[in-house]
Design an enzyme around this catalytic site. Sequence first.
Site, PDB file in Angstrom:
ATOM      1  N   LYS A   1       0.843  -1.213   0.000  1.00 11.68           N
ATOM      2  CA  LYS A   1       0.000   0.000   0.000  1.00 11.68           C
ATOM      3  C   LYS A   1       0.867   1.248   0.000  1.00 11.68           C
ATOM      4  O   LYS A   1       2.039   1.209   0.414  1.00 11.68           O
ATOM      5  CB  LYS A   1      -0.960   0.014   1.191  1.00 11.68           C
ATOM      6  CG  LYS A   1      -0.305   0.038   2.584  1.00 11.68           C
ATOM      7  CD  LYS A   1      -0.013   1.419   3.145  1.00 11.68           C
ATOM      8  CE  LYS A   1       0.626   1.356   4.526  1.00 11.68           C
ATOM      9  NZ  LYS A   1       1.344   2.542   4.943  1.00 11.68           N
TER      10      LYS A   1
ATOM     11  N   ASP B   1      -2.956  -1.271  10.042  1.00 13.50           N
ATOM     12  CA  ASP B   1      -3.169  -1.257   8.587  1.00 13.50           C
ATOM     13  C   ASP B   1      -3.851  -2.530   8.068  1.00 13.50           C
ATOM     14  O   ASP B   1      -4.187  -2.605   6.882  1.00 13.50           O
ATOM     15  CB  ASP B   1      -1.824  -1.112   7.851  1.00 13.50           C
ATOM     16  CG  ASP B   1      -1.215   0.269   8.024  1.00 13.50           C
ATOM     17  OD1 ASP B   1      -1.964   1.210   8.351  1.00 13.50           O
ATOM     18  OD2 ASP B   1       0.002   0.396   7.844  1.00 13.50           O
TER      19      ASP B   1
HETATM   20  O1  C5P Z   1      -0.615  -1.112  14.640  1.00 12.64           O
HETATM   21  P1  C5P Z   1       0.784  -1.200  14.142  1.00 12.64           P
HETATM   22  O2  C5P Z   1       1.497  -2.447  14.602  1.00 12.64           O
HETATM   23  O3  C5P Z   1       0.905  -0.984  12.679  1.00 12.64           O
HETATM   24  O4  C5P Z   1       1.553   0.020  14.816  1.00 12.64           O
HETATM   25  C1  C5P Z   1       2.945   0.073  14.982  1.00 12.64           C
HETATM   26  C2  C5P Z   1       3.260   1.178  15.990  1.00 12.64           C
HETATM   27  O5  C5P Z   1       2.971   2.453  15.406  1.00 12.64           O
HETATM   28  C3  C5P Z   1       2.426   1.146  17.269  1.00 12.64           C
HETATM   29  O6  C5P Z   1       3.010   0.342  18.254  1.00 12.64           O
HETATM   30  C4  C5P Z   1       2.366   2.610  17.685  1.00 12.64           C
HETATM   31  O7  C5P Z   1       3.555   2.970  18.368  1.00 12.64           O
HETATM   32  C5  C5P Z   1       2.368   3.346  16.354  1.00 12.64           C
HETATM   33  N1  C5P Z   1       1.003   3.698  15.896  1.00 12.64           N
HETATM   34  C6  C5P Z   1       0.328   4.737  16.542  1.00 12.64           C
HETATM   35  N2  C5P Z   1      -0.924   5.088  16.100  1.00 12.64           N
HETATM   36  C7  C5P Z   1      -1.485   4.468  15.041  1.00 12.64           C
HETATM   37  C8  C5P Z   1      -0.802   3.424  14.369  1.00 12.64           C
HETATM   38  C9  C5P Z   1       0.458   3.065  14.831  1.00 12.64           C
HETATM   39  O8  C5P Z   1       0.818   5.325  17.494  1.00 12.64           O
HETATM   40  N3  C5P Z   1      -2.690   4.855  14.623  1.00 12.64           N
END
Ligand code: C5P
Length: 285
Positions: free
Chosen positions: A11, A137
């Site tokens: 993406k 995502d």
């Molecule tokens: O959810 P994902 O594993 O993709 O997120 C990775 C990191 O990015 C999370 O641990 C967080 O620190 C940050 N994040 C965030 N807010 C979001 C998505 C991700 O703070 N909406």
Amino acid sequence: MHCIKMRAPAKINLTLEIGAKRDDGYHSLTSVMSHISLFDELLVSKTDEGVIDFQSNAPYLKNNDKNLCVLAAKKFFELCGIKNAGVKIELKKIIPTNSGMGGGSTDAAAVIKCMENLFGKLDEKSRENLAASLGSDVPFCLTDTSAVCEGRGEKITPFSFEKKRIYAVVAKNAVKVSTSSVYADFDVNPVEFTGSHSGVVQALKDGDNEFLRKSMCNVFEKNIFAATPEVEKLRNKIYSLGAFASQMTGAGPTVFGLFEKRTDAENALEVLRKEKVVSYSAYIL
Ligand code: C5P
């Protein structure tokens, strides 16, 4: 059916606006995301062994709960109360990891789809919860079209547009970024969003590439460019190769350029590869 083959697309974020940090530690965001034709390939097969087996051409991916493919299968079995079945997941990794192109998330989403084919569909709510529990995502990666993503990324409003094909070149240099530190830096140095989500949606629908460029914005760019000027240089290089728009995707460090003509994208790719930049050409799906 015992075996499902699936392609999992990368993406790009055409917009990315970050809001406040929420009580759960995540940030609220709004982002227009599109799938592109750069794919990982998965083969998921039913086995009788009662275990989740995982094999990949990417040696850094191990068979453990940090691996989103394995975790997706494990959680799927738990949700459905399936105890004695197993799966073998074979992943051919093509999307560069830690690149802001959602590689891990799209693999996890593809595993959910394969598991549904093999073991039966989840109800909508369980599917949504499973996806969101795997990563912000993953819910978007379950969709087939572009979408406006909100919440922490899990509230999806899909939209489609009459396809005036847009070609993309994605390029990643050796800079390493950690998504959570990019978010943490943003709390200290917030950046105003100067794009327009609805503008991007409208521009895609109208096939108006100039308006698309004007409406695009990724708020993480400013801090990443300041910390690692190579990323900005790469974006400028892609502009110089004829892209009508170029921007960093996600939390970086990958940048993409958008081109009207396939030949221009291919020429840009050739130049970047000659300069040993890890790069790919694709188009917006
Ligand atoms: O959810 P994902 O594993 O993709 O997120 C990775 C990191 O990015 C999370 O641990 C967080 O620190 C940050 N994040 C965030 N807010 C979001 C998505 C991700 O703070 N909406």
